[in-house]
Design an enzyme around this catalytic site. Sequence first.
Site, PDB file in Angstrom:
ATOM      1  N   ARG A  39       0.715  -1.309   0.096  1.00 57.64           N
ATOM      2  CA  ARG A  39       0.163   0.063   0.045  1.00 57.64           C
ATOM      3  C   ARG A  39       0.798   1.316   0.019  1.00 57.64           C
ATOM      4  O   ARG A  39       0.323   2.255  -0.285  1.00 57.64           O
ATOM      5  CB  ARG A  39      -1.076   0.245   1.202  1.00 57.64           C
ATOM      6  CG  ARG A  39      -2.104  -1.074   1.101  1.00 57.64           C
ATOM      7  CD  ARG A  39      -2.787  -1.044   2.247  1.00 57.64           C
ATOM      8  NE  ARG A  39      -3.497   0.267   2.672  1.00 57.64           N
ATOM      9  CZ  ARG A  39      -4.607   0.704   3.358  1.00 57.64           C
ATOM     10  NH1 ARG A  39      -4.821  -0.236   4.337  1.00 57.64           N
ATOM     11  NH2 ARG A  39      -5.412   1.691   3.201  1.00 57.64           N
ATOM     12  N   THR A  91      -6.465  -7.844   2.680  1.00 57.49           N
ATOM     13  CA  THR A  91      -7.625  -7.713   3.542  1.00 57.49           C
ATOM     14  C   THR A  91      -7.547  -6.991   4.698  1.00 57.49           C
ATOM     15  O   THR A  91      -6.314  -6.976   5.106  1.00 57.49           O
ATOM     16  CB  THR A  91      -8.394  -8.961   3.519  1.00 57.49           C
ATOM     17  OG1 THR A  91      -9.764  -8.668   3.847  1.00 57.49           O
ATOM     18  CG2 THR A  91      -7.766  -9.759   4.876  1.00 57.49           C
ATOM     19  N   TYR A 173     -14.910  -8.824  11.497  1.00 60.01           N
ATOM     20  CA  TYR A 173     -13.904  -9.533  10.363  1.00 60.01           C
ATOM     21  C   TYR A 173     -14.396 -10.522   9.641  1.00 60.01           C
ATOM     22  O   TYR A 173     -14.295 -10.888   8.583  1.00 60.01           O
ATOM     23  CB  TYR A 173     -12.795  -9.723  11.364  1.00 60.01           C
ATOM     24  CG  TYR A 173     -11.490 -10.625  10.576  1.00 60.01           C
ATOM     25  CD1 TYR A 173     -10.778  -9.794   9.630  1.00 60.01           C
ATOM     26  CD2 TYR A 173     -11.459 -11.874  10.784  1.00 60.01           C
ATOM     27  CE1 TYR A 173      -9.789 -10.415   8.882  1.00 60.01           C
ATOM     28  CE2 TYR A 173     -10.272 -12.698   9.953  1.00 60.01           C
ATOM     29  CZ  TYR A 173      -9.682 -11.947   9.125  1.00 60.01           C
ATOM     30  OH  TYR A 173      -8.724 -12.502   8.479  1.00 60.01           O
ATOM     31  N   LYS A 177     -14.971 -11.671   5.746  1.00 61.75           N
ATOM     32  CA  LYS A 177     -14.492 -12.943   5.101  1.00 61.75           C
ATOM     33  C   LYS A 177     -15.451 -13.787   4.431  1.00 61.75           C
ATOM     34  O   LYS A 177     -15.279 -14.195   3.424  1.00 61.75           O
ATOM     35  CB  LYS A 177     -13.542 -13.655   6.111  1.00 61.75           C
ATOM     36  CG  LYS A 177     -12.386 -13.111   6.783  1.00 61.75           C
ATOM     37  CD  LYS A 177     -11.550 -12.436   5.770  1.00 61.75           C
ATOM     38  CE  LYS A 177     -10.617 -13.368   5.211  1.00 61.75           C
ATOM     39  NZ  LYS A 177      -9.603 -12.657   4.300  1.00 61.75           N
ATOM     40  N   PRO A 204      -7.177 -20.524   6.250  1.00 63.33           N
ATOM     41  CA  PRO A 204      -6.462 -20.857   7.677  1.00 63.33           C
ATOM     42  C   PRO A 204      -7.126 -20.666   9.008  1.00 63.33           C
ATOM     43  O   PRO A 204      -7.809 -19.659   9.035  1.00 63.33           O
ATOM     44  CB  PRO A 204      -5.204 -19.936   7.678  1.00 63.33           C
ATOM     45  CG  PRO A 204      -5.119 -19.096   5.907  1.00 63.33           C
ATOM     46  CD  PRO A 204      -6.681 -19.199   5.780  1.00 63.33           C
TER      47      PRO A 204
END
Length: 362
Positions: A39, A91, A173, A177, A204
């Site tokens: 970024r 993300t 969060y 996802k 994961p």
Amino acid sequence: MPAISPPGRVLITGANGYVGCWVVRALLEKGYAVRGVVRTEEKARALEALVRDKHPDRASAFDCVVIPDISVEGVVEPHLGDVEGIVHTATPVTFALEDPEDYIRPAVEGTLGVLQSVAKFKDIKRIVVTSSVGAISETYIEKTRVFTEDDWNDYAVGQARMLGKAASGFIKYDCSKVLSEKAAWDFWEKNKDALSYDLSVVAPSWILGPIPDDPPSPTAFTSPSPKLMWAQLFADPAPLEPSPLCFNYVDIRDVTEMHVRALEREEAGGHRFISSSHVCTWDDWLNAARKLGILPGLTKLHSKTDRGQLPPHPIFSNTKARQLLGIEFKTVPETLQDLAEDFGKRGWLRHLESPSDVGEKV
């Protein structure tokens, strides 16, 4: 669809993150050319310096580009012309944002933006998206049971929509996802007959293990997983109560290898893979240290070892990863041994090398 192989070029978003950085290093070691996406210019320069230091013979095969906001439409397209595969790890990885949309929008738009842009490039054969077991189940559930790739964490989506800003960071969060991964699968399923690439997802559980870069100290950790490792296991003083009480864990090296094999193996296309070794408690890590004869100070640091009955918890099946990708998952003793060696070489575990040192300032 044909898999990719060296010396093909792979673009990795979130290349300076815990997973992304390890994948960069693994692909370079295997002979791939790698293009990292980060970024800021500062992060790009730091990653380029890391590659030169860790992989001097492969540094010429790496380049890094700066994209401040991956969710901007078409922003990745100028960097795709010579790319054959993509690993999308970028993300928002934080639990401190207030508005659920601050998680959801960049996760969904960033993932869809990559898939839509790649559709214009016919030489790209495989996209691997990093998801999370948070897209499959919450950490705390009503009854312990096994979860597979067929499950979705619709509870998190419902809670985030109902509670809004009052929802926990974990719920927000996990919701992001779920929605970003579902958006990816929906786009691919609707358009796959016209696409040159297929899609694979790696989800994961809690990731533990050595770190890929060289922060000056544990206080400089930015990713949640290294922060959790340090705070729950090695920090002095130790937390009064372990958190979480039990959890599904996976070694970072196994997560990395799953991303590589998901890129390379033809049979991985169109599949979602849970990346998780087994359920453990922090006491399992302390007991492993005793059996290995390492870090004797851990016993004094964590004096309470009887945690009683475990709360209901998910058990994430790794059958598919073992069968289709051939992964043999590491267990707690292996990860702890290598983690202690990694942190020890950095001088971060001197306070645990002897029980008498616990409580001393490092």
